[in-house]
Design a protein around this motif. Structure first.
Motif, PDB file in Angstrom:
ATOM      1  N   ILE A 105     111.776  -6.504  48.435  1.00 47.28           N
ATOM      2  CA  ILE A 105     110.473  -6.008  48.850  1.00 47.28           C
ATOM      3  C   ILE A 105     110.590  -5.317  50.199  1.00 47.28           C
ATOM      4  CG2 ILE A 105     108.039  -6.585  49.152  1.00 47.28           C
ATOM      5  CD1 ILE A 105     109.162  -7.423  46.447  1.00 47.28           C
ATOM      6  N   LEU A 106     110.057  -4.106  50.291  1.00 46.65           N
ATOM      7  CA  LEU A 106     109.967  -3.405  51.569  1.00 46.65           C
ATOM      8  C   LEU A 106     108.501  -3.091  51.836  1.00 46.65           C
ATOM      9  CD1 LEU A 106     111.160  -1.994  54.058  1.00 46.65           C
ATOM     10  CD2 LEU A 106     111.358   0.089  52.675  1.00 46.65           C
ATOM     11  N   LEU A 107     107.984  -3.622  52.931  1.00 47.32           N
ATOM     12  CA  LEU A 107     106.611  -3.340  53.354  1.00 47.32           C
ATOM     13  C   LEU A 107     106.623  -2.237  54.406  1.00 47.32           C
ATOM     14  CD1 LEU A 107     106.251  -6.119  51.969  1.00 47.32           C
ATOM     15  CD2 LEU A 107     104.612  -6.705  53.750  1.00 47.32           C
ATOM     16  N   VAL A 108     105.794  -1.238  54.190  1.00 48.32           N
ATOM     17  CA  VAL A 108     105.639  -0.158  55.168  1.00 48.32           C
ATOM     18  C   VAL A 108     104.194  -0.168  55.644  1.00 48.32           C
ATOM     19  CG1 VAL A 108     105.721   2.323  55.580  1.00 48.32           C
ATOM     20  CG2 VAL A 108     107.436   1.246  54.114  1.00 48.32           C
ATOM     21  N   CYS A 109     104.030  -0.341  56.950  1.00 49.10           N
ATOM     22  CA  CYS A 109     102.688  -0.371  57.543  1.00 49.10           C
ATOM     23  C   CYS A 109     102.493   0.875  58.396  1.00 49.10           C
ATOM     24  CB  CYS A 109     102.514  -1.628  58.384  1.00 49.10           C
ATOM     25  SG  CYS A 109     100.844  -1.855  59.026  1.00 49.10           S
ATOM     26  N   PRO A 110     101.792   1.885  57.891  1.00 51.20           N
ATOM     27  CA  PRO A 110     101.542   3.086  58.696  1.00 51.20           C
ATOM     28  C   PRO A 110     100.736   2.764  59.944  1.00 51.20           C
ATOM     29  CG  PRO A 110     101.109   3.511  56.370  1.00 51.20           C
ATOM     30  CD  PRO A 110     101.267   2.019  56.529  1.00 51.20           C
ATOM     31  N   THR A 111     100.966   3.525  60.985  1.00 52.10           N
ATOM     32  CA  THR A 111     100.187   3.356  62.205  1.00 52.10           C
ATOM     33  C   THR A 111      98.766   3.845  61.959  1.00 52.10           C
ATOM     34  OG1 THR A 111     100.942   5.527  62.949  1.00 52.10           O
ATOM     35  CG2 THR A 111     102.154   3.611  63.746  1.00 52.10           C
ATOM     36  N   GLY A 146     107.874 -18.130  49.655  1.00 54.72           N
ATOM     37  CA  GLY A 146     109.237 -18.111  49.153  1.00 54.72           C
ATOM     38  C   GLY A 146     109.751 -16.726  48.829  1.00 54.72           C
ATOM     39  N   ILE A 147     109.077 -15.697  49.341  1.00 57.91           N
ATOM     40  CA  ILE A 147     109.477 -14.315  49.069  1.00 57.91           C
ATOM     41  C   ILE A 147     110.109 -13.723  50.320  1.00 57.91           C
ATOM     42  CG2 ILE A 147     108.668 -11.999  48.468  1.00 57.91           C
ATOM     43  CD1 ILE A 147     106.341 -13.360  46.983  1.00 57.91           C
ATOM     44  N   ASP A 148     111.340 -13.300  50.195  1.00 63.53           N
ATOM     45  CA  ASP A 148     112.051 -12.704  51.329  1.00 63.53           C
ATOM     46  C   ASP A 148     111.828 -11.202  51.307  1.00 63.53           C
ATOM     47  OD1 ASP A 148     113.633 -12.351  53.511  1.00 63.53           O
ATOM     48  OD2 ASP A 148     115.535 -12.442  52.416  1.00 63.53           O
ATOM     49  N   ALA A 149     111.090 -10.709  52.285  1.00 70.32           N
ATOM     50  CA  ALA A 149     110.773  -9.285  52.347  1.00 70.32           C
ATOM     51  C   ALA A 149     111.140  -8.738  53.720  1.00 70.32           C
ATOM     52  CB  ALA A 149     109.281  -9.057  52.077  1.00 70.32           C
TER      53      ALA A 149
END
Length: 218
Positions: A105-111, A146-149
């Protein structure tokens, strides 16, 4: 639309580039002619701004390694801003990972520039800091499940942020989380549909403003 200036540091280097171009132009103009000096100034300024724009394009760290091709790994890219730590989105991610031991999982948080003036001035250092805090809270909540992101702060344009991430992270699917339609600027701009048009993997939309939209981490 990307701005070539993303922070106060970029403003500084932009000023340096223009200053050097002016000094070189004056020297050339004195040694040869005003026209030659002007031509040199324009050429140096254009080159400098091009390099600055290329460096500023996108927001992912340059040391991120491109994800290796492995058909056994299911990769999910999540693009969200103010709703990134909402329970509805985190439950959606957990559901996609249920029964999988191979999910990445890759989370991208835009500014998010708070004011029009911030946007015009490209002064978004504070907004990037706030995005980073929301991102970290979301990662903590996922780890509790339990999710490694992993996660990164992205460009303020969600479409560009998704494209930047996909250049490094070969996702099998994309999840975009927004506010409800009546208060979502991303939906108003058609960001979800633009992302769907630009990628060749499934793109899902999750609203973070339903009954379970409380923040997952206080």
């Amino acid at each position: 639309m990307h701005s070539p200036v993303r922070s106060e540091n970029d403003v500084f280097w932009g000023a340096v580039i223009i200053g050097v171009a002016i000094l070189v132009a004056i020297a050339v103009g004195v040694a040869t002619s005003v026209a030659a000096g002007l031509a040199v100034a324009l050429a140096l300024t254009a080159l400098g701004l091009f390099l600055l724009l290329r460096e500023a394009r996108g927001s992912l760290p340059t040391d991120i390694e491109r994800a290796p091709s492995d058909s056994r790994v299911h990769r999910i890219l999540v693009v969200a801003n103010e709703t990134i730590e909402r329970q509805a989105l985190l439950d959606e991610i957990a559901g996609r990972c249920e029964g999988r031991t191979d999910a990445e999982i890759l989370l991208v948080c835009p500014t998010l520039a708070r004011t029009r003036l911030q946007h015009l001035a490209s002064d978004i250092d504070e907004a990037r800091g706030e995005a980073g805090q929301r991102l970290e809270r979301s990662l903590v909540a996922l780890r509790r499940k339990g999710i490694d992101a992993t996660g990164v702060v992205g460009d303020e344009d969600p479409v560009a942020a998704a494209a930047d991430a996909l250049a490094f992270f070969g996702a099998d699917e994309v999840i975009v989380s927004t506010h409800a339609p009546e208060r979502s600027r991303w939906l108003e701009r058609g960001a979800v549909e633009q992302i769907r048009a630009e990628v060749d993997v499934p793109v899902s939309h999750v609203s973070g403003d339903d009954a379970t939209s409380r923040a997952a981490v206080a």
